[in-house]
Design a protein around this motif. Structure first.
Motif, PDB file in Angstrom:
ATOM      1  N   TYR A 254       0.820  -1.273   0.096  1.00 30.62           N
ATOM      2  CA  TYR A 254      -0.168  -0.080   0.157  1.00 30.62           C
ATOM      3  C   TYR A 254       0.842   1.226  -0.024  1.00 30.62           C
ATOM      4  O   TYR A 254       0.423   2.355   0.083  1.00 30.62           O
ATOM      5  CB  TYR A 254      -0.967   0.236   1.066  1.00 30.62           C
ATOM      6  CG  TYR A 254      -1.976  -1.005   1.118  1.00 30.62           C
ATOM      7  CD1 TYR A 254      -2.275  -1.855  -0.093  1.00 30.62           C
ATOM      8  CD2 TYR A 254      -2.613  -1.523   2.450  1.00 30.62           C
ATOM      9  CE1 TYR A 254      -3.405  -2.735   0.127  1.00 30.62           C
ATOM     10  CE2 TYR A 254      -3.571  -2.402   2.444  1.00 30.62           C
ATOM     11  CZ  TYR A 254      -3.843  -3.183   1.355  1.00 30.62           C
ATOM     12  OH  TYR A 254      -4.604  -4.234   1.321  1.00 30.62           O
ATOM     13  N   GLN A 372      -7.070   1.328  -1.396  1.00 26.21           N
ATOM     14  CA  GLN A 372      -6.359   0.466  -2.267  1.00 26.21           C
ATOM     15  C   GLN A 372      -6.654  -1.145  -2.202  1.00 26.21           C
ATOM     16  O   GLN A 372      -6.409  -1.742  -3.122  1.00 26.21           O
ATOM     17  CB  GLN A 372      -4.857   0.763  -1.784  1.00 26.21           C
ATOM     18  CG  GLN A 372      -4.213   1.934  -2.262  1.00 26.21           C
ATOM     19  CD  GLN A 372      -2.795   2.049  -2.019  1.00 26.21           C
ATOM     20  OE1 GLN A 372      -2.043   1.308  -2.433  1.00 26.21           O
ATOM     21  NE2 GLN A 372      -2.355   2.942  -1.086  1.00 26.21           N
ATOM     22  N   GLY A 373      -6.931  -1.537  -0.890  1.00 24.91           N
ATOM     23  CA  GLY A 373      -6.900  -3.020  -0.778  1.00 24.91           C
ATOM     24  C   GLY A 373      -8.130  -3.655  -1.246  1.00 24.91           C
ATOM     25  O   GLY A 373      -9.151  -3.127  -1.943  1.00 24.91           O
ATOM     26  N   ALA A 374      -8.375  -4.934  -1.055  1.00 27.18           N
ATOM     27  CA  ALA A 374      -9.153  -5.758  -1.377  1.00 27.18           C
ATOM     28  C   ALA A 374     -10.634  -5.581  -0.781  1.00 27.18           C
ATOM     29  O   ALA A 374     -11.585  -5.442  -1.127  1.00 27.18           O
ATOM     30  CB  ALA A 374      -8.795  -7.144  -1.617  1.00 27.18           C
ATOM     31  N   TYR A 375     -10.273  -5.357   0.380  1.00 21.52           N
ATOM     32  CA  TYR A 375     -11.428  -5.172   1.412  1.00 21.52           C
ATOM     33  C   TYR A 375     -11.954  -3.868   1.796  1.00 21.52           C
ATOM     34  O   TYR A 375     -10.897  -3.038   2.012  1.00 21.52           O
ATOM     35  CB  TYR A 375     -11.037  -5.996   2.766  1.00 21.52           C
ATOM     36  CG  TYR A 375     -10.798  -7.305   2.746  1.00 21.52           C
ATOM     37  CD1 TYR A 375     -11.694  -8.416   2.222  1.00 21.52           C
ATOM     38  CD2 TYR A 375      -9.703  -7.722   2.793  1.00 21.52           C
ATOM     39  CE1 TYR A 375     -11.515  -9.501   2.280  1.00 21.52           C
ATOM     40  CE2 TYR A 375      -8.995  -9.004   2.912  1.00 21.52           C
ATOM     41  CZ  TYR A 375     -10.141  -9.927   2.309  1.00 21.52           C
ATOM     42  OH  TYR A 375      -9.916 -11.289   2.295  1.00 21.52           O
ATOM     43  N   SER A 376     -13.239  -3.523   1.588  1.00 26.05           N
ATOM     44  CA  SER A 376     -13.916  -2.555   1.867  1.00 26.05           C
ATOM     45  C   SER A 376     -14.613  -2.003   3.131  1.00 26.05           C
ATOM     46  O   SER A 376     -14.707  -0.761   3.693  1.00 26.05           O
ATOM     47  CB  SER A 376     -14.862  -2.089   0.706  1.00 26.05           C
ATOM     48  OG  SER A 376     -14.354  -1.975  -0.795  1.00 26.05           O
ATOM     49  N   GLN A 445      -6.736  -0.607   6.680  1.00 27.64           N
ATOM     50  CA  GLN A 445      -6.481  -1.888   5.850  1.00 27.64           C
ATOM     51  C   GLN A 445      -4.942  -2.736   6.299  1.00 27.64           C
ATOM     52  O   GLN A 445      -5.229  -3.942   6.418  1.00 27.64           O
ATOM     53  CB  GLN A 445      -6.515  -1.516   4.491  1.00 27.64           C
ATOM     54  CG  GLN A 445      -7.908  -1.013   4.011  1.00 27.64           C
ATOM     55  CD  GLN A 445      -7.783  -0.756   2.387  1.00 27.64           C
ATOM     56  OE1 GLN A 445      -6.993   0.089   1.821  1.00 27.64           O
ATOM     57  NE2 GLN A 445      -8.764  -1.275   1.733  1.00 27.64           N
ATOM     58  N   ASP A 449      -6.413  -6.052   7.435  1.00 26.89           N
ATOM     59  CA  ASP A 449      -6.247  -7.088   6.542  1.00 26.89           C
ATOM     60  C   ASP A 449      -5.698  -8.454   7.163  1.00 26.89           C
ATOM     61  O   ASP A 449      -4.874  -8.316   8.117  1.00 26.89           O
ATOM     62  CB  ASP A 449      -5.527  -6.579   5.322  1.00 26.89           C
ATOM     63  CG  ASP A 449      -5.868  -5.721   4.393  1.00 26.89           C
ATOM     64  OD1 ASP A 449      -7.024  -5.582   4.402  1.00 26.89           O
ATOM     65  OD2 ASP A 449      -5.094  -5.201   3.610  1.00 26.89           O
ATOM     66  N   THR A 479     -15.406  -7.508   0.615  1.00 29.00           N
ATOM     67  CA  THR A 479     -15.105  -6.704  -0.621  1.00 29.00           C
ATOM     68  C   THR A 479     -15.959  -5.788  -0.787  1.00 29.00           C
ATOM     69  O   THR A 479     -15.525  -4.682  -1.507  1.00 29.00           O
ATOM     70  CB  THR A 479     -14.541  -7.712  -1.682  1.00 29.00           C
ATOM     71  OG1 THR A 479     -15.746  -8.294  -1.953  1.00 29.00           O
ATOM     72  CG2 THR A 479     -13.327  -8.547  -1.308  1.00 29.00           C
TER      73      THR A 479
END
Length: 840
Positions: A254, A372-376, A445, A449, A479
């Motif tokens: 990130y 940026q990451g996969a999880y919202s 995140q 994460d 996600t």
């Protein structure tokens, strides 16, 4: 804080002093000729703040040993006059304060310089005085121009207690003239050294977790300012050249290209000055940007250009030390190098202030609108025990992470932290919800994460730290951006642990055993003389169901000897955030009546901890801090060499923190003490000292032949030298989270359940106990978060993590992984409480 003498103020006011006095003329010694006591360091900063319109000094806290923590704000007089406006404008630019930003203030760069977070890396604090002197020199037109568009925040000593420990020791044992021989006494710092704070915690691993009082107070100010550049100024081994940015791999995924590229620009600016002086330096080696709780990474994940600077020296170097090349490294050299990088940092921040501030604004705009990451979305069950939820919210608040309480329900496919699998899950009203669409999206995140992506496995520190695993939460990561109408949580206020229940003529009070608040409540009650029982299994009274381990305080046990026991329970539970249920009868529905053998009385334990040479000082400090600050329960500390005296005393528990112990000639006495009812607890490498001894059942695991079988077509003696580090990492575990199976019928699992996520920081492995309780074990193909080398991953399968051996009336508890590591693994604190009071 102290003020400078009235006469001096008068002289300054009439203009007799055109310039700020250099530290060499202010201190009782020339700068670099001796170490400066912390109070003298503060004196100099106070003097400059009084004498210069460029400086504002602020005391932001106190250490455990009550030394002041100070920040100096340095800029042009015009900026100092509008300092608050600059600060607020910067927060508006980051979306952390409402309102529109002022264009006239938008390009003011904010540089934060942190000196000597490790106390015996003292050249940083010494250099801070030189830097302050240069920044306030009105004859230097170049510096004056830098300060027109730059605010410099200086923390001259992040760790005053460690700094004082080192400098005071050095002043006591060194002579009039420096002895530059590396073998001399003044280069052999004794245990525990000055690197750590009062509780022997490494403050440079505590930025995110904020377990320590210094970190907690500092981060209040950091959040208020959110600097654009943060330089964390350290020292390393004395034979190493100077290190500065750019950092080494691995970079966390990130970290933006802008942050990486600008590090290189800063490094090139430093190199220009070092080249001119002929000073050696290196970049892009050793110091990576992955673990989020360093001074450089934490700042980076908060939008800054975060960097570590490392000067050769540290506690070994003293005032001067001989180098392998025949030269002598002097304290004055170390100061000069740190002063150079500090000034170079201010220079480039000033020259590039427009780019810095523009990209800073973009960083937070992007964070809030396109994480940026996969999880919202991250979800924590609203059924989380109150004490655990309270601790989680405290951590989120300290880091400035926004969260809310779900007001509606929503289902979907989510990652479940406990199972490590993706499946259908549901958000319920009352759940805690954290959206990645917020200004501190990246930090959120990084901390939440399930696992960090490690681009290079040769890393400097642990590779997994996920908060839901550390706290043992029922939590999910989605996600999708969930819309569940998150509302603010109510402000934390002291709650009556009885709620609307009336104590009246209560038969018993029950405190569920759920988290660290339960452990602390028990510790403080027994210390206060309240008689407490613990349940060895689940039990039910009417419709009220209580988990195994729950605390039971009965009228029968306490009315005569502790008549105010109800009030003591109320006060203690309220302070810890624990809930209390009232029973009006001892007649149970299931699990046994309160008078049967399922509810054993708890003893007020007399506990000793070993600490001294041979003991890992960090590990010792983690145990010491746990008792003093988490449980508020007294412990006695003994030197390892005084074990014989300890065994002859009346202690119930002896704790051996990670370290190496000489037990030859003492084994018989140690075993006799255990057999008479003592409990010995060994953490980490301390188990190696017990492994193989005749009366101890712990044995190191022998790696199966097939697991170590090599390709017989390759002669390892002929493998290329260049690949040795890569070959080594196959057996390496820098620190990963491993799923551990607990025996759910054994007290070690109380308040945790059948699975525990253990932070494993080494590759040592042990076989299951042939005789004893294998209470925690890694099974075949366990869930792992973080990096573990392929051979190390094979080796940890079917191994012991937590075991208990009965010896006579006592026990030996083998904790192969340290559950108190760095003080942030919340679930480990519960497990250690089980070791102390639930295992009988």
């Amino acid at each position: 804080m102290r003020s400078i003498p009235t006469l001096l103020l008068f002289l300054l006011s009439i203009g007799l002093f055109a310039q700020i006095t250099h530290p060499s003329d202010f201190l009782p010694h020339r700068l670099g000729e001796a170490f400066t006591a912390h109070h003298q360091l503060v004196d100099y900063f106070e003097y400059v703040a009084e004498a210069s319109p460029r400086v504002k000094l602020e005391e932001y806290g106190r250490t455990n040993e009550r030394r002041p923590l100070v920040l100096a704000y340095v800029s042009s007089p015009e900026n100092i006059a509008r300092l608050e406006a600059i600060r607020e404008n910067n927060l508006r630019a980051a979306g952390m304060l409402s309102g529109d930003s002022d264009p006239a203030l938008e390009e003011v760069a904010i540089v934060w310089l942190s000196y000597s977070v490790h106390g015996n890396e003292s050249a940083g604090s010494e250099a801070s005085m030189e830097v302050l002197s240069r920044l306030t020199n009105t004859d230097d037109a170049q510096v004056s121009s830098w300060l027109e568009n730059t605010v410099v925040i200086m923390d001259p000593s992040l760790n005053p207690d460690g700094y004082n420990r080192y400098t005071n020791w050095y002043g006591q044992i060194s002579g009039r003239f420096p002895d530059t021989s590396p073998e001399a006494r003044e280069h052999q710092e004794p245990w525990p050294g000055g690197r750590t704070n009062h509780y022997l915690f490494d403050l440079n691993r505590d930025w995110a977790w904020q377990t320590q009082v210094e970190s907690q107070q500092r981060m209040v100010k950091y959040k208020q300012w959110m600097p654009h550049v943060h330089a964390d100024i350290h020292e390393q081994g004395y034979t190493s050249p100077y290190y500065f940015a750019p950092a080494a791999a691995p970079f966390h995924e990130y970290i933006t290209d802008w942050q990486g590229d600008f590090q290189t620009e800063i490094g090139k600016n430093h190199a220009r000055y070092f080249d001119a002086e002929g000073w050696l330096y290196f970049t892009r080696e050793r110091f990576d940007l992955l673990y989020p709780s360093y001074g450089d990474t934490y700042a980076t994940f908060n939008g800054a250009i975060g960097m570590t600077y490392e000067q050769g020296g540290s506690g070994r170097a003293g005032r001067g030390i001989d180098l392998p090349n025949g030269d002598t490294l002097k304290l004055s050299d170390r100061i000069a190098h740190h002063a150079m990088t500090s000034m170079s940092t201010v220079e480039i921040a000033s020259k590039e202030s427009d780019r810095l501030t523009e990209n800073f604004r973009k960083y937070f705009t992007d964070s809030a609108n396109k994480p940026q990451g996969a999880y919202s979305t991250y979800v924590v069950s609203g059924k989380t025990p109150p004490g655990k939820m309270r601790r989680l919210r405290t951590l989120l608040d300290r880091n400035g992470i926004e969260y809310g309480r779900a007001t509606s329900t929503q289902s979907g496919s989510m990652y479940a932290y406990r199972s490590g699998e993706v499946g259908d899950a549901k958000v319920n009203a009352g759940d805690l919800v954290i959206s990645a669409f917020q200004p501190r999206s990246v930090l959120t995140q990084v901390l939440f994460d399930p696992s960090a992506v490690v681009e290079d496995s040769v890393t400097y520190d642990i590779t997994s730290w996920s908060i839901p695993l550390a706290y043992g939460l029922e939590a999910y990561a989605s996600t999708a951006r969930l819309d569940v109408g998150a509302a603010p949580f109510a402000e934390e206020t002291p709650q009556d642990p009885f709620g609307e229940q009336r104590t009246g003529n209560a038969y018993a009070l029950v405190i569920p055993w759920t988290d660290v608040s339960s452990v602390a409540t028990l510790a403080q009650l027994v210390k206060a003389g309240v008689r407490v029982r613990t349940a060895d299994k689940d039990f039910t009274f009417g419709q009220q169901r209580f988990p195994a381990g729950s605390l039971v305080v009965t009228k029968a046990d306490n009315e005569k000897n502790t008549p105010d026991y109800v009030e003591l329970v109320k006060q203690t539970a309220s302070r810890q955030g624990a809930s209390v249920q009232i029973l009006q009868t001892g007649f149970s529905t299931t699990g046994g009546d309160l008078g049967n053998g399922s509810y054993a009385l708890v003893d007020d334990l007399k506990i000793a901890v070993l600490g001294g040479e041979g003991v890992n000082s960090n590990a010792f400090g983690q145990v010491w801090w746990y008792f003093e600050r988490e449980l508020e329960y007294p412990v006695s500390v003994f030197w390892p060499e005084d074990l014989d005296d300890l065994l002859a005393g009346d202690y119930d528990v002896i704790i051996m923190p990670d370290g190496s112990y000489e037990l030859e000639g003492r084994e018989e006495a140690l075993v006799a003490w255990i057999r008479s009812g003592g409990k010995l607890i060994a953490l980490g490498d301390a188990n190696t000292s017990l492994s193989g001894l005749e009366d101890f059942n712990l044995k190191e695991k022998e790696v199966a032949e097939e697991a170590t079988k090599k390709d017989t077509t390759v002669d390892e003696r002929l493998l290329p030298y260049a690949g040795r580090e890569r070959r080594f990492i196959s057996t390496y575990n820098p620190g990963a989270v491993v799923k551990v199976e607990l025996d759910a019928t054994y007290p070690l699992s109380f308040g945790i359940g059948k699975n525990y996520f253990s932070l494993k920081t080494g590759a040592d492995t042990y076989d299951y106990l042939d005789e004893g309780i294998n209470a925690g074990r890694v099974r075949t193909a366990p869930n792992i978060s973080g990096f573990v080398g392929v051979e190390a991953k094979d080796a940890i399968q079917e191994t012991l993590i937590f075991g208990v051996q009965e010896l006579g009336r006592g026990q030996v508890v083998y904790l192969i992984d340290n559950p108190l590591y760095r003080g942030f693994w919340e679930e480990g604190k519960v497990l250690f409480g089980n070791v102390l009071w639930q295992i009988k």
